[in-house]
Design an enzyme around this catalytic site. Structure first.
Site, PDB file in Angstrom:
ATOM      1  N   LYS A  27       0.824  -1.213   0.000  1.00  0.00           N
ATOM      2  CA  LYS A  27       0.000   0.000   0.000  1.00  0.00           C
ATOM      3  C   LYS A  27       0.863   1.271   0.000  1.00  0.00           C
ATOM      4  O   LYS A  27       2.092   1.184  -0.005  1.00  0.00           O
ATOM      5  CB  LYS A  27      -0.973  -0.042   1.180  1.00  0.00           C
ATOM      6  CG  LYS A  27      -1.994  -1.207   1.063  1.00  0.00           C
ATOM      7  CD  LYS A  27      -3.001  -0.985  -0.029  1.00  0.00           C
ATOM      8  CE  LYS A  27      -3.780  -2.192  -0.500  1.00  0.00           C
ATOM      9  NZ  LYS A  27      -4.441  -3.058   0.424  1.00  0.00           N
TER      10      LYS A  27
HETATM   11  C1  LIG Z   1      -5.619  -4.072   0.681  1.00  0.00           C
HETATM   12  C2  LIG Z   1      -7.069  -3.832   0.738  1.00  0.00           C
HETATM   13  C3  LIG Z   1      -7.832  -4.091   1.894  1.00  0.00           C
HETATM   14  C4  LIG Z   1      -7.299  -4.860   3.063  1.00  0.00           C
HETATM   15  O1  LIG Z   1      -6.223  -4.305   3.689  1.00  0.00           O
HETATM   16  P1  LIG Z   1      -5.429  -5.169   4.766  1.00  0.00           P
HETATM   17  O2  LIG Z   1      -4.646  -4.148   5.528  1.00  0.00           O
HETATM   18  O3  LIG Z   1      -4.562  -6.137   4.012  1.00  0.00           O
HETATM   19  O4  LIG Z   1      -6.421  -5.869   5.627  1.00  0.00           O
HETATM   20  C5  LIG Z   1      -9.149  -3.689   1.929  1.00  0.00           C
HETATM   21  N1  LIG Z   1      -9.726  -3.099   0.871  1.00  0.00           N
HETATM   22  C6  LIG Z   1      -9.050  -2.870  -0.274  1.00  0.00           C
HETATM   23  C7  LIG Z   1      -9.754  -2.188  -1.401  1.00  0.00           C
HETATM   24  C8  LIG Z   1      -7.712  -3.248  -0.389  1.00  0.00           C
HETATM   25  O5  LIG Z   1      -7.044  -3.047  -1.534  1.00  0.00           O
END
Ligand SMILES: *Cc1c(COP(=O)(O)O)cnc(C)c1O
Length: 385
Positions: free
Chosen positions: A183
């Site tokens: 991210k």
């Molecule tokens: C990555 C992601 C999540 C989940 O995030 P985590 O921190 O891995 O639980 C939720 N929604 C979207 C759209 C994502 O891309």
């Protein structure tokens, strides 16, 4: 041929390493002073009353739904064009995720479809800022308010993003961020929920640590007490100080990471300008796009190969790419439990075989971007009709 270009590499340097090492040396590894500092800085940067650090965005979404008291049999509206996490958290409650199609340009949830999906059972709405482009929040908030429904934003892609001057994190009733390794900033695994609602913030904090009474996290310090009360059967969702130590310097650099991604996104769009086979993503002029992903759409009518073959061609030329997302309505679980057909979601169903996410991160160099443009231009030339 250039060497393998991964889809994502986080930018970490001595600041992060020193910060984590100092926690390791301190003797306090789990939720403590670093988490508190991370939360305070995140709240200040975003401009919200409360920021609660958790061990994932999935946990954040789960507890944000718990805070609005979702019950078995309720419905929660989510877009079909999203990751597994957005909908699975609804199923945790034995509630029903009701899927809604997206709009063509941004692939964000279609506000009109959203309003049509509201029933007497609807308990909440979870818009997702796809790729980091904010959803139409004015329309979504107006619809939600007129039906008295809370809006929980899935902002896993949307840091730092703005909608009509307002920071994402300050618009909906609560907002969930992700610090997963790929991210916009990372703690390895981690998440944050922001809200201005004192009651929800307290509930989320309690539920994130076994439902224990306030400040139980410091029960092993001289300031804490061994005594606690269990207020509800909670979860184990707290973030560690090790992870927060990684998050603090990442948060400080988040704006710089974004500026680089924004510049690279512009280079891509400029580089693909003369290729009608490629439809580039565009930011509306009233938003700050976080540019988590650079998602192109292939004009398949102009090509002799499909998207999957396109990915293989890039791979053969040492460039990683990905697909965001396989819409939820095409997955067995949601297709079968929701009784959904592809034609119920015409926009997402049409976009899915065309979408392709290109590498976009601050560790890339301008020459990496130029190489991706050259390779894609070459692949298109070889396979255009
Ligand atoms: C990555 C992601 C999540 C989940 O995030 P985590 O921190 O891995 O639980 C939720 N929604 C979207 C759209 C994502 O891309």
């Amino acid at each position: 041929m250039k060497q393998w270009l991964p889809f994502h590499v986080p930018e970490l340097d001595e600041d992060e390493i020193d910060s984590v090492v100092s926690v390791l040396r301190s003797g306090w590894l789990t939720t403590g002073p670093k988490v508190k500092q991370f939360e305070q800085e995140f709240a200040a940067t975003t401009g919200v009353r409360h920021a609660i650090a958790l061990n994932s965005c999935t946990a954040a979404l789960h507890l944000a739904l718990d805070a609005v008291d979702v019950q078995a049999g309720d419905e929660v509206i989510v877009p079909t064009m999203t990751f597994a996490a957005t909908a699975e958290v609804v199923a945790y409650f034995k509630a029903k995720p009701v899927l809604v199609d997206c709009t063509e340009g941004t692939l964000n949830i279609d506000p009109e479809g959203l309003e049509k999906a509201i029933t007497s059972k609807t308990k909440a709405i979870i818009p997702v800022h796809f790729a980091g482009h904010p959803c139409e929040m004015d329309e979504i908030m107006a619809i939600a308010r007129s039906h008295n429904l809370p809006v929980i934003e899935d902002a896993a892609h949307a840091l730092p993003a703005r909608y009509r001057g307002k920071m994402i994190g300050t618009i909906g009733d609560s907002t969930c961020f992700s610090f997963y390794a790929t991210k916009n900033m990372t703690t390895g695994e981690g998440g944050m929920v922001t809200t201005d609602n004192d009651e929800w913030a307290a509930r989320i904090r309690t539920m994130s640590l076994h439902g224990l009474s306030r400040d139980a996290w410091n029960r092993y310090t001289s300031k804490g007490s061994w005594a606690y009360e269990i207020l509800a059967p909670g979860f184990k969702y707290n973030l560690t100080d090790i992870a927060a130590a990684l998050g603090i310097p990442q948060l400080h650099k988040c704006e710089r990471f974004w500026k680089t991604r924004e510049r690279y996104a512009a280079l891509y769009s400029e580089g693909f300008r003369d290729l009608p086979e490629i439809i580039c993503p565009r930011a509306a002029d009233y938003v700050q796009h976080a540019w988590h992903l650079y998602v192109i759409q292939l004009d398949l009518e102009r090509l002799r190969i499909g998207r999957n073959e396109f990915i293989e061609q890039l791979k053969e030329r040492n460039i990683a790419s990905s697909v965001h997302f396989i819409p939820l309505h095409l997955h067995p679980y949601y297709r079968d439990t929701g009784g959904y057909r592809p034609e119920d979601f015409p926009v997402a169903s049409k976009a899915y075989p065309r979408v392709l996410s290109l590498p976009l991160y601050s560790k890339m160099t301008e020459s990496d971007i130029e190489n991706v443009i050259t390779v894609i231009t070459d692949v298109i030339r070889m396979h255009r009709r």
